[in-house]
Design a protein around this motif. Structure first.
Motif, short mmCIF file in Angstrom:
data_model
loop_
_atom_site.label_atom_id
_atom_site.label_comp_id
_atom_site.label_asym_id
_atom_site.label_seq_id
_atom_site.Cartn_x
_atom_site.Cartn_y
_atom_site.Cartn_z
N GLY A 1 10.80 23.95 87.79
CA GLY A 1 9.43 24.28 88.50
C GLY A 1 8.09 23.00 89.23
N GLY B 1 7.21 28.21 87.70
CA GLY B 1 8.73 27.74 87.43
C GLY B 1 9.48 28.48 89.11
N ASP C 1 13.22 24.89 82.68
CA ASP C 1 12.89 25.97 83.28
C ASP C 1 12.71 24.14 83.92
OD1 ASP C 1 11.45 26.91 84.88
OD2 ASP C 1 10.08 27.01 83.98
#
Length: 206
Positions: free
Chosen positions: A139, A161, A137
């Motif tokens: 972000g 994210g 992820d």
């Protein structure tokens, strides 16, 4: 040329007088997490991370962080199509996503208050998803904090994210895939932190 030479000397003098210090620390607190457009409820859990605050100036601190974060979403509606029978099953489930988190925060200090912003790179360690999109992820985090003279502080952050983490083909309240196509992590963090003052400890030892 003379003006440039004088300016260079002044800049060098100011830089040489700046004291670069390093303060290790720890931060922990409450996660309020959700996932994109799953029409789900926020999930309450926790986070913990170790930080290394490199104080380059009184105003600016570079702060790498590594830790563990329990995220996900509650009451997620799902629909799954069985290609063998042609049936579609629907229901409600809770999603649990556990990440090893890393970030590089840029902290701007105003007296005892600070504003922090920086990129995050999180790696999925465990989950209960039937179908996922990404194990990583990416972000950005933005936060506000307050640090006392003792090194203890409080903070609030929003971590958003930018990549899909679950498959929209299997989770969502309806079949409108356009609205279910952006399933990114959103995490509100409310917590405390403590930074160790190594310089003060060295002075006490002397």
């Amino acid at each position: 040329m003379k003006k440039l030479f004088v300016f260079t000397l002044l800049a060098f003098g100011i830089t040489s007088q700046a004291q670069v210090t390093f303060s290790p620390g720890v931060r922990t607190g409450l996660n309020l997490a959700n996932i994109g457009e799953l029409e789900a409820s926020y999930k309450a859990d926790f986070y913990v991370s170790f930080v290394g605050a490199l104080n380059l100036t009184r105003v600016y601190t570079l702060q790498p962080e590594i830790g563990y974060s329990r995220q996900g979403a509650m009451d997620v509606p799902y629909h799954v199509y069985n290609y063998n029978t042609g049936d579609t099953s629907t229901g409600i489930t809770d999603l649990q996503l556990n990440y090893m988190t890393t970030s590089i925060m840029n902290r701007f200090n105003i007296a005892q208050f600070n504003i922090a912003v920086g990129p995050t790179f999180d790696f999925l360690m465990s989950h209960n998803m039937d179908h996922r999109e990404n194990n990583v992820d990416i972000g950005i985090s933005f936060g506000l904090g307050y640090k006392s003279d003792s090194g203890f502080g409080v903070e609030a952050r929003l971590k958003q994210g930018i990549v899909d983490v679950v498959s929209h083909d299997f989770y969502g309240g309806d079949n409108d895939y356009f609205f279910d196509d952006y399933n990114t992590n959103t995490v509100i963090q409310l917590g405390v932190f403590y930074l160790f003052d190594l310089k003060k400890k060295e002075q006490n030892v002397d």
